[in-house]
Design an enzyme around this catalytic site. Structure first.
Site: not given
Ligand SMILES: Cc1ncc(COP(=O)(O)O)c(C=O)c1O
Lengths: 93, 306
Positions: B47, B264
């Protein structure tokens, strides 16, 4: 013993949109399982195939995570509020 | 040795390595899995890229100037990025987070000096989003509201950086790209750029299998407010993953690859692996390791023997 479940938005699709649902039970686990029985579609979202509560779900009795009480065996007095929160959080807080 | 010009924190964002997942790839002979190590960004997540682009965009347009507070909703990672960049550039930061965002994340944000407003854990990321928007609209004179779910600078950051890096670092050999979605900025920007380099590259979105899940930072699109930047047609399909599978792969990454990443990231690699099993020999599947595992130390899944 009747308690009230506060339903997170993510699960309201399975409770006919209801934000609160009451269920009977003498322990947290029993009330939870009775709650799931009245909305069968919710079951796979809460329980693993073997019947265990999915590990990422935190169950709060009032403001207290039942992990810090007697878990699902925590007895109910009646009138309590139970909330299910995904353990996106660290669990204890 | 000292470099001639000391570098600024915000210049350290991006140019993360593309890491070979050699041991996990061994499960799918002939197919390779590789992942962008986004935890190498200065605040520890992917991010940083979007946060920097949105903040610099605000400065450039004049919407963000001395004394203005940066306000937004976040599940945590973007908040940490805003807090880091806000500290470095001397802007106050106010963040709306669901109360069930991990304790570790909230601590990090506070230690950067940012303010946190907790919203109902029952409402998830949508609750934080609505509350931040309301406050930003009520006091526009106080705030710069990047609105990460609707700001085109968010996917553009990935179009300009992440997508180009993946293409270059794979020597143009990437055949498939797959990642989950919070705002969808990463998926939107990277997919557009990769298709621009080679329209044959296949793109998959990762989705939690249930609206009720523990894959922090990830949105279940069908049951939540769709981000304005999200275009479903950008992906050639969806791979679903359970929270349990994400946890398991998060542990495997640590134990088999030496990669201590967040949940994630585990979801992404689990989905990439199941996708890889359907692909022909020679495929190179690229995914994203979104953030650091240290943010999730308070969680119990690390202990599981399974
Ligand atoms: C831990 C984590 N993984 C993945 C993402 C996904 O990213 P994006 O906002 O670019 O879809 C986020 C987004 O907030 C996140 O906090």
């Amino acid at each position: 013993m009747s308690v009230t479940f506060h339903i997170p938005t993510a699960l309201r699709a399975f409770t006919d949109g209801k934000r609160e649902v009451t269920a009977e039970g003498s322990t947290v686990g029993e009330a939870l399982s009775n709650f799931a029985a009245s909305y069968p579609d919710i079951r796979p979202h809460l329980y693993e195939d073997g019947g265990e509560l999915r590990s990422f779900i935190n169950v709060f009795l009032g403001d207290t995570n039942v992990k810090n009480l007697d878990g699902l065996s925590t007895p109910l007095r009646g009138g309590e509020v139970i909330t299910l929160v995904p353990a996106i959080a660290g669990g204890a807080s | 040795m000292m470099t001639k010009t000391p570098i600024r924190m915000i210049d350290l964002i991006g140019n993360t390595p593309l890491i070979d997942l050699a041991r996990i790839s061994a499960e799918v002979p002939g197919v390779r899995l590789a992942a962008k190590g986004e935890f190498f960004n200065p605040s520890g997540s992917v991010k940083d890229r979007a946060a920097r682009a949105m903040i610099l965009g605000g400065i450039e347009s004049g919407e963000l100037s001395k004394g203005t507070t940066i306000i937004d909703a976040t599940s945590g990672s973007t908040g940490i990025s805003y807090a880091m960049i806000g500290a470095a550039l001397a802007f106050p930061v106010k963040l709306y987070l669901p109360a069930n965002a991990s304790a570790g994340r909230k601590e990090i944000i506070k230690n950067y000096g940012a303010e946190i407003v907790e919203t109902s854990p029952l409402e998830g990321s949508d609750g934080a989003y609505t509350a931040a928007r309301e406050e930003a609209r009520a006091h526009p004179e106080l705030y710069f509201y990047p609105d990460q779910y609707n700001n085109p600078a968010n996917p553009k950051a990935h179009y300009d950086t992440t997508g180009v890096e993946i293409w270059d670092q794979s020597g143009g050999m990437v055949t498939h790209f797959i990642t989950g979605m919070g705002t969808s900025g990463t998926l939107m920007g990277v997919s557009k750029r990769l298709k621009h380099f080679n329209p044959e590259i296949r793109i998959k979105a990762v989705q939690p299998n249930s609206p009720f899940h523990g894959i922090e930072g990830t949105k279940h699109m069908d049951s939540t407010i769709k981000p304005g930047i999200y275009d479903e047609s950008a992906a050639d399909g969806v791979i679903t993953v359970t929270t349990e599978a994400a946890y398991e792969m998060t542990r495997r990454l640590a134990r088999e690859e030496g990669i201590f990443a967040g949940v994630s990231s585990g979801a992404n690699v689990a989905a990439a692996l199941s996708y890889a099993k359907t692909l022909p020999e020679g495929a190179l599947v690229v995914t994203i390791l979104c953030d650091q595992g240290t943010r999730y130390l308070s969680e119990h899944f690390w202990e599981s023997a399974k």
